[in-house]
Each structure stands twice: as structure tokens, then as C-alpha cells.
Design a protein around this motif. Structure first.
Motif, short mmCIF file in Angstrom:
data_model
loop_
_atom_site.label_atom_id
_atom_site.label_comp_id
_atom_site.label_asym_id
_atom_site.label_seq_id
_atom_site.Cartn_x
_atom_site.Cartn_y
_atom_site.Cartn_z
N LEU A 45 0.83 -1.21 0.00
CA LEU A 45 0.00 0.00 0.00
C LEU A 45 0.86 1.25 0.00
O LEU A 45 0.48 2.28 -0.58
N GLU A 46 2.01 1.22 0.64
CA GLU A 46 2.90 2.38 0.65
C GLU A 46 3.43 2.69 -0.75
O GLU A 46 3.70 3.85 -1.07
N LYS A 47 3.56 1.68 -1.59
CA LYS A 47 4.05 1.88 -2.94
C LYS A 47 2.99 2.51 -3.84
O LYS A 47 3.32 3.28 -4.74
N ASP A 48 1.73 2.16 -3.61
CA ASP A 48 0.65 2.68 -4.46
C ASP A 48 -0.61 2.79 -3.62
O ASP A 48 -1.26 1.79 -3.32
N ARG A 49 -0.97 4.03 -3.24
CA ARG A 49 -2.16 4.25 -2.42
C ARG A 49 -3.45 4.06 -3.21
O ARG A 49 -4.53 3.94 -2.61
N ARG A 50 -3.37 4.04 -4.55
CA ARG A 50 -4.57 3.91 -5.37
C ARG A 50 -4.84 2.47 -5.78
O ARG A 50 -5.77 2.21 -6.54
N ALA A 51 -4.03 1.54 -5.33
CA ALA A 51 -4.18 0.14 -5.73
C ALA A 51 -5.51 -0.43 -5.24
O ALA A 51 -5.97 -0.11 -4.14
N THR A 52 -6.12 -1.27 -6.05
CA THR A 52 -7.36 -1.94 -5.67
C THR A 52 -7.04 -3.20 -4.86
O THR A 52 -5.88 -3.64 -4.77
N GLU A 55 -5.44 -5.76 -7.11
CA GLU A 55 -4.02 -5.50 -7.40
C GLU A 55 -3.16 -5.81 -6.19
O GLU A 55 -2.05 -6.35 -6.32
N LEU A 56 -3.62 -5.47 -5.00
CA LEU A 56 -2.88 -5.81 -3.78
C LEU A 56 -2.82 -7.32 -3.58
O LEU A 56 -1.82 -7.84 -3.08
N LYS A 79 -11.12 4.12 1.62
CA LYS A 79 -10.72 4.70 0.35
C LYS A 79 -11.53 5.96 0.10
O LYS A 79 -12.77 5.94 0.11
#
Length: 310
Positions: A45-52, A55-56, A79
Motif C-alpha cells: 500500500l505504501e508503494k501505491d495508495r490507489r491500488a485496488t 491488485e494488492l 478509500k
């Protein structure tokens, strides 16, 4: 309960059972939401806050259901989308916004409701032959399998008119329809102030005697020298207003939205028809007391102070 259940419980108590709670059992261990899994989701999550969640799930090897449970239960995340704001204020503009809100709130605490009763908010806006409906106005009850209704963008036509509004806590005092082809200059705005004073002699004599407090923005016609001199002649005080601050301007958050909501979704072929509709809407707003933006100003000032200039 049925008789067989009661008989089974009675038998268990007769043989020595004294608890109605379930016996402990091993069950299936929750290996997908242990500390290691929480750490994997946090790093992803720290790499991409917009990930679903999907995707996570692909990045961590954990099921989407477990990812969602970790996000909501363990990490207490939700979110949210970005908030739309009309302007990107500089640090100096934000500080001025806070300073003025603090000054006006302190003055309200000292003078009370009498301060609000003296405020006259003035601003200009375009009224057009077509105003799109709000989302709340275009909602429809449909079946589960019905398609969503469509709305098409419509280019603005040349049928429009600039109007100036002046209103207080009781309602709209005066409106001015700027003739087509004429722009609002300092001289034009000065004449508007002269007409406003004559109007107040008839409709607001007590307000005129108490001394109006003019609240308008920093547009060039409002701060022109001829306007400043005319207000000084009338001994009318102008309240400070920070730039790009529609959240503390009653016409922007109160009058104009209500006016254009009433006109939403309708098309007008002639300027006279448009003017008639605006006049009817103004009378309705004055009749039902829908304009309460000036009364809400102290809460707006409080909000600015609590959010610390943001």
C-alpha cells in the motif's frame, strides 16, 4: 424451542454440564491475516495508495477478501477520493483567509447578531439560457437491469445576461440587469451603489440608519477609486474579504446555487423569457426565506479557523 432440544439440554445438565456456552474447539487458523500478511499489505500500500484489492492481492499473494479485511479491520483504512477545490491558494492567501475569518469572528462575538443584520452581500453572475441540472435533480428510479440515463454536454449560447445582486439577511434588496454589450466598470458599479441607497430608503430605512456593512469581493470594479470615494461619502464600511474565497461569500455558496438550481434543465429562447424566470425565482426566494447565507457566516468563519487556513 421444540421438545427434543429441551430434552437434550435437560439430559446434559443431569449428567453434570453447568454451562450453556459452546465448548472450545480448534477450528481453522486465520493464517491469511497474521502479522506477516499485514506487513505485506502495508508495504504494498505504501508503494501505491490507489491500488485496488485485486491488485494488492496479486502483489502479496493473499486473497482479495483477506486483503479487504486487513485494510478495514487491522489497518483501519478507507478509500477516499480527492476533494475538488476552485483555486490553489498560496501560503500568503491562506494566511490572509485565516486572519480575516478570525477578525470577523471576534467582531461577531463582540457585536452579536447586530453585525449580521447590517451586512449587505453584493456580487455579479451570468444567467444563461440553459443551466445544467444538478446530479440530485437528474436522479431517476429505475429497475435493477435498466441502463443509466445519458446527459449530453451543451455548448453555451450567446443568450446570457450579467446581473448584480444585493441582499441581506431578510432577502434580496435589489437586482440590476446589465445591458447586453455593457461591462461592469467602476463607474457602472458606483451608479449601482447610488441606486441601492435609493432602494434602501424605501425598503430598508432601519438598515440605512444603522450603517450598512458591504461585503463584496476584490474585483476591479468593486475597488475602483470612484466606488471607494462614493462609499466613503455614504459612510458605508466595507468588510475585508480574502481573494478566491467563495466559501465565505454568501452569494457564491447561497444565492447563486439556489437561483440556478431553480433554472436547471430548462431552455429559454429569448432574453425576456429568461429575465421573467429570474424575477419569479427572486420573488419566491424572498417569500419563503430560502436565503440564509449571511446568518451562516459565523459557522463559516469558525470552519476556516478550525481548519487553520486550509
Amino acid at each position: 424451542m421444540d421438545r427434543s432440544t429441551v430434552s437434550r439440554w435437560v439430559h446434559r445438565f443431569r449428567v453434570g454440564r453447568m454451562s450453556i456456552d459452546d465448548d472450545p474447539r480448534p477450528g481453522r487458523p486465520r493464517t491469511s491475516t497474521d502479522e506477516r500478511s499485514v506487513k505485506l499489505v502495508t508495504d504494498a500500500l505504501e508503494k501505491d495508495r490507489r491500488a485496488t484489492c485485486e491488485e494488492l492481492s496479486e502483489a502479496t499473494g493473499i486473497s482479495p477478501t483477506s486483503v479487504y479485511r486487513i485494510l478495514t479491520d487491522d489497518l483501519k483504512k478507507r478509500k477516499i477520493c480527492a476533494r475538488w477545490v476552485p483555486h490553489c491558494l498560496t501560503v500568503e492567501q491562506k494566511q490572509r483567509h485565516l486572519d480575516i475569518a478570525t477578525l470577523l469572528k471576534q467582531r461577531f462575538d463582540h457585536e452579536g447578531q447586530g453585525l449580521l443584520c447590517r451586512i449587505i452581500a453584493i456580487d455579479e453572475t451570468w444567467v444563461r439560457d440553459f443551466e445544467p441540472q444538478l446530479k440530485s435533480q437528474s436522479n431517476e428510479w429505475r429497475g435493477a437491469s435498466s441502463p443509466r440515463p445519458k446527459k449530453f454536454r451543451r455548448a453555451q449560447s450567446k443568450i446570457k445576461q450579467m446581473m448584480i445582486f444585493a441582499y441581506d439577511h431578510q432577502g434580496i434588496i435589489m437586482t440590476d440587469r446589465v445591458p447586453c454589450g455593457t461591462s461592469v466598470t467602476g463607474a457602472y458599479y458606483r451608479n449601482f451603489m447610488q441606486n441601492l441607497r435609493r432602494k434602501m430608503h424605501k425598503t430598508r430605512p432601519q438598515l440605512l440608519e444603522a450603517g450598512p456593512l458591504i461585503l463584496h469581493d476584490n474585483a476591479r470594479p468593486h475597488i475602483a477609486l470612484v466606488v471607494v470615494e462614493k462609499l466613503r461619502e455614504y459612510i458605508w464600511e466595507v468588510l475585508p474579504h480574502p481573494p478566491y474565497s467563495t466559501d465565505t461569500s454568501p452569494p457564491d455558496f447561497d444565492l447563486f446555487p439556489i437561483l440556478k438550481e431553480a433554472m436547471g434543465g430548462r431552455r429559454y429562447s429569448y432574453l425576456e423569457e429568461l429575465s421573467t424566470t429570474v424575477t419569479r425565482a427572486i420573488r419566491q426566494m424572498n417569500k419563503n426565506g430560502a436565503l440564509d447565507g449571511i446568518i451562516k457566516l459565523p459557522r463559516r468563519w469558525d470552519s476556516v479557523i478550525q481548519k487553520q487556513e486550509d
